[in-house]
Design an enzyme around this catalytic site. Structure first.
Site, mmCIF file in Angstrom:
data_model
loop_
_atom_site.group_PDB
_atom_site.id
_atom_site.type_symbol
_atom_site.label_atom_id
_atom_site.label_comp_id
_atom_site.label_asym_id
_atom_site.label_seq_id
_atom_site.Cartn_x
_atom_site.Cartn_y
_atom_site.Cartn_z
ATOM 1 N N TYR A 53 0.229 -1.225 -0.351
ATOM 2 C CA TYR A 53 -0.186 0.652 0.169
ATOM 3 C C TYR A 53 1.424 1.110 0.065
ATOM 4 O O TYR A 53 0.542 2.585 -0.488
ATOM 5 C CB TYR A 53 -1.319 -0.094 1.310
ATOM 6 N N ARG A 56 1.497 1.613 -3.763
ATOM 7 C CA ARG A 56 0.353 2.747 -4.215
ATOM 8 C C ARG A 56 -0.128 3.644 -3.937
ATOM 9 O O ARG A 56 -0.578 4.802 -5.025
ATOM 10 C CB ARG A 56 -1.381 1.763 -3.852
ATOM 11 N N GLN A 86 -15.895 2.925 -6.247
ATOM 12 C CA GLN A 86 -15.643 1.732 -5.895
ATOM 13 C C GLN A 86 -13.657 1.895 -5.596
ATOM 14 O O GLN A 86 -13.136 0.668 -5.066
ATOM 15 C CB GLN A 86 -15.966 0.401 -6.530
ATOM 16 N N ASN A 87 -13.650 3.122 -5.967
ATOM 17 C CA ASN A 87 -12.588 3.726 -6.097
ATOM 18 C C ASN A 87 -11.659 3.867 -5.027
ATOM 19 O O ASN A 87 -11.719 4.599 -3.991
ATOM 20 C CB ASN A 87 -11.858 4.183 -7.377
ATOM 21 N N HIS A 104 -14.867 1.323 -0.641
ATOM 22 C CA HIS A 104 -14.330 0.294 -0.424
ATOM 23 C C HIS A 104 -12.801 0.868 0.054
ATOM 24 O O HIS A 104 -11.561 0.321 -0.158
ATOM 25 C CB HIS A 104 -13.396 -0.522 -1.543
ATOM 26 N N THR A 191 -17.113 -0.034 -14.892
ATOM 27 C CA THR A 191 -17.398 -0.776 -13.729
ATOM 28 C C THR A 191 -18.330 -1.925 -14.596
ATOM 29 O O THR A 191 -18.832 -1.615 -15.733
ATOM 30 C CB THR A 191 -17.870 -0.707 -12.688
ATOM 31 N N PRO A 219 -20.958 -5.389 -20.187
ATOM 32 C CA PRO A 219 -21.271 -4.966 -18.782
ATOM 33 C C PRO A 219 -22.456 -5.795 -19.520
ATOM 34 O O PRO A 219 -23.015 -5.603 -19.736
ATOM 35 C CB PRO A 219 -21.373 -4.012 -18.019
#
Length: 251
Positions: A53, A56, A86-87, A104, A191, A219
């Site tokens: 992390y 990142r 979601q990022n 998240h 997504t 999708p």
């Protein structure tokens, strides 16, 4: 004023050069998810998880918001807008969006190992991001992106990345569903609608409201009962196009 809820995934950040865990190269190619993104990994090999992390965070400080992020922020001039993402990056914030729910977690924050409600901003993060964007060397801000292995909160408890690991509950999911239910327009961008429970947000919206889907792939929309308008383009191309259209339509 109508309300737009924008649900974003990894494809939005990918256009800023941030690798996703589905990529076959880049950062994720050197790590197994089981080794760096599970509670068990943190318990058994804390140093590897913290190192991952830190890498990142260093990467994120060098990235910039792209045209999709700025287009989403521009909608606030004519609509009430809430972003559900979601990022775990802060590119929506840097682009100027004001209401963002992170499903998240957030790379720019840490949380207590003893109490998940104790969440802390990494001191100096915003200033470092601005400085690096203006040409500063990211390694001049190592104290910002490099979490100490034994970092503790003010109560003396170990800290961890404020990220929802695989196998953990998504604490903001119920909140996100409530937000989605208030939408007059839903935009889904970047997504695959394959990561649950987040993908189920499309089922929380009111009946008959339009759903705009921006994605270069295909999708599965077969279970969405609402009218779907599909823009088969990457986020940085399709979102500005869609947002211009919506701004022109705004009353």
């Amino acid at each position: 004023m109508k309300k737009i809820v924008v649900f974003t995934g990894a494809g939005v950040s990918a256009d800023s050069g941030i690798a996703t865990f589905r990529d076959s190269d880049g950062l994720w190619a050197n790590y197994r998810i089981e080794d760096v993104c599970t509670p068990e990994a943190l318990a058994m090999n804390r140093s590897t998880v913290i190192e991952f992390y830190n890498i990142r965070r260093r990467e994120l400080l060098q990235k910039r918001a792209n045209a999709a992020h700025t287009a989403i922020a521009s909608l606030e001039s004519r609509y009430e807008v809430e972003v559900i993402t979601q990022n775990i990056d802060d590119l929506h914030e840097r682009a100027g969006s004001s209401k963002i729910t992170h499903l998240h977690g957030e790379l720019s924050k840490l949380r207590s190992m003893a109490d998940s409600e104790r969440i802390y901003d990494i001191p100096g993060w915003k200033e470092a991001a601005k400085a690096v964007e203006n040409g500063a060397d990211v390694d001049d801000y190592a104290s910002v992106w490099k979490e100490e292995l034994e970092a503790k909160d003010p109560y003396g408890d170990l800290l961890r990345p404020h990220v929802v690991f695989f196998g953990e509950q998504v604490p903001n999911y119920d909140l996100a569903c409530r937000i989605a239910a208030t939408a007059d327009i839903l935009i889904v961008c970047g997504t695959s609608l394959a990561v649950y429970p987040a993908a189920a947000l499309v089922f929380a919206v009111k009946k008959d409201i339009p759903v705009y889907l921006v994605d270069p792939g295909s999708p599965d929309t077969s279970r969405i009962a609402n009218p779907v308008h599909f823009i088969q383009k990457k986020a940085a191309e399709g979102m500005p196009e869609l947002c211009r259209r919506l701004l022109e339509q705004a009353v």
